[in-house]
Design an enzyme around this catalytic site. Structure first.
Site, mmCIF file in Angstrom:
data_model
loop_
_atom_site.group_PDB
_atom_site.id
_atom_site.type_symbol
_atom_site.label_atom_id
_atom_site.label_comp_id
_atom_site.label_asym_id
_atom_site.label_seq_id
_atom_site.Cartn_x
_atom_site.Cartn_y
_atom_site.Cartn_z
ATOM 1 N N GLY A 85 3.512 63.344 -0.342
ATOM 2 C CA GLY A 85 4.804 62.684 -0.361
ATOM 3 C C GLY A 85 5.975 63.619 -0.168
ATOM 4 N N GLY A 87 5.745 66.798 1.431
ATOM 5 C CA GLY A 87 5.676 67.729 2.542
ATOM 6 C C GLY A 87 4.280 67.881 3.105
ATOM 7 C CB VAL A 89 -0.233 72.010 2.761
ATOM 8 C CG1 VAL A 89 -0.729 73.412 2.435
ATOM 9 C CG2 VAL A 89 0.505 71.423 1.568
ATOM 10 C CE LYS A 103 4.538 70.222 -1.461
ATOM 11 N NZ LYS A 103 4.422 69.966 -2.924
ATOM 12 C CG ASP A 200 2.239 65.114 -10.929
ATOM 13 O OD1 ASP A 200 1.664 64.075 -11.328
ATOM 14 O OD2 ASP A 200 2.501 65.324 -9.732
#
Length: 385
Positions: A85, A87, A89, A103, A200
């Protein structure tokens, strides 16, 4: 005549002696020159070795790069590793032997908070179970984060993918991975100058190196607080649905704190045991919610029949399950600290106490509580996917 022969013999002897002496002198000179050459060659090798070390060492320290540098490092974005969401990589290369994952952050996504969080937190900490930030790019609106390259990608790949046997790593390796993650979180909570709350923790954000050692990644939602601070404030909920602690969704359950990471880790542990997302429905459990099903199995003295191949694996699976259930207690005060979690995971045997039922009636049925939480999750803005 005799005298002439004598002098002729002497000259021949002198000549022979001179040739022999000259040969030895030549050999000696060659040896000396060879040694000098070898010495110089060794010095040159040492210089090259030191320069290479310094080049690689510089690459391992967080440095600032231009966007043109990023293009070169990625060979113009040739090798794409993944997309999320925030970016995309790409695989890149620094110096001779340092591979990196770069990233590229989306220009239009967010207000730069994720970039600031990553560089401001992970850029100044070092731990074997936390991914290393090698460098970054802030070139106008172009922003990128450069991490060490981890060849085995994320834990999610090994516990959710249908193309790979769920426990192909083996239960002992899964236990090692769980302990490594727990130690990484404990370091974030206690080992830094300021406490770092990740917010997270999930399988997707656990990366595995070549030896399958886990490293916590993605600090875009992290918050800093002092170690004596018992709670942190936030204007909106942050995290990923299924891993967000109740208090992050509603203050009725308490304040968001480091115990919120403990909850997320508990959900991750239970997914490692079940080999799938907790909210997925399976014929095996006949339940929409795996954590509640597995608690009932333990509470009734039943085995957790989840892909067990050897008898010794039963103890590991049971231990991971019990620790996970301790971590997802509904109220933060009832959850252990990550220090205690590490101790529980490292304990030998299967004599851990089964925790209170996190799904028991608390003014309403467990099902109603669960439905209320899901409703809150749908109503609130979830920052990370």
């Amino acid at each position: 005549m005799t005298l002439l022969i004598f002098f002729t013999g002497v000259k021949e002897k002198i000549l022979i002696a001179g040739v022999i002496l000259g040969f030895f002198v030549l050999v000696f000179v060659i040896i000396i020159l060879h040694r000098v050459y070898r010495s110089n060659e060794s010095k040159r090798d040492n210089i090259v070795r030191i320069e290479k070390f310094l080049e690689d060492y510089k690459a391992l320290k967080p440095s600032r790069y231009s966007y043109n540098d990023i293009k070169k490092l990625t060979n113009h974005f040739k090798d794409k590793l993944g997309q999320g969401g925030y970016g995309t990589v790409y695989k890149g290369k620094l110096s001779n032997e340092v591979l990196v994952a770069i990233k590229i952050l989306n220009d239009s996504k967010g207000n730069g908070e994720e970039f600031i969080n990553e560089v401001g937190t992970i850029g100044r900490i070092h731990h074997v179970n936390v991914v290393r930030l090698v460098g970054f790019c802030a070139d106008g609106v172009k922003r990128a984060l450069i991490y060490e390259f981890l060849p085995n990608e994320s834990l999610e790949k090994f516990i959710f993918s249908t193309s790979i046997k769920t426990h192909s790593l083996g239960w002992e390796k899964l236990q090692e991975i769980a302990i490594g993650i727990a130690k990484g979180i404990e370091y974030l909570h206690q080992g830094c100058d300021q406490r770092i709350l990740h917010f997270d923790i999930k399988p997707h954000n656990i990366l595995l190196d070549e030896n399958f050692n886990p490293k916590i990644s993605d600090f875009g939602l992290a918050k800093l607080c002092s170690k004596d601070q018992s709670a942190v404030s936030m204007t909106v909920a942050r995290g990923t649905m299924g891993y967000i602690a109740p208090e992050v969704l509603s203050r009725n359950f308490g304040n968001a704190s480091y115990k919120s990471d403990v909850y997320s880790f508990g959900m991750l542990l239970l997914e490692m045991v079940g080999g799938r997302k907790n909210i997925d429905v399976t014929v095996e459990t006949n339940q929409a919610y795996f954590p509640e099903w597995v608690y009932n199995q333990l509470d009734q003295g039943e085995d957790v029949h989840i892909r067990i191949e050897e008898e010794g694996d039963i103890k590991i699976a049971k231990k991971l399950t019990i620790v996970g259930l301790w971590c997802i207690q509904w109220y933060p005060i009832d959850r252990p600290s990550m220090k205690v979690v590490v101790q529980m995971l490292e304990r030998e045997g299967d004599n851990l106490t089964i925790p209170p039922n996190p799904f028991a009636s608390i003014g309403s049925t467990g099902g109603n509580i669960r439905r209320r939480k899901r409703s809150l999750q749908q109503e609130l803005t979830i920052i990370s996917e």
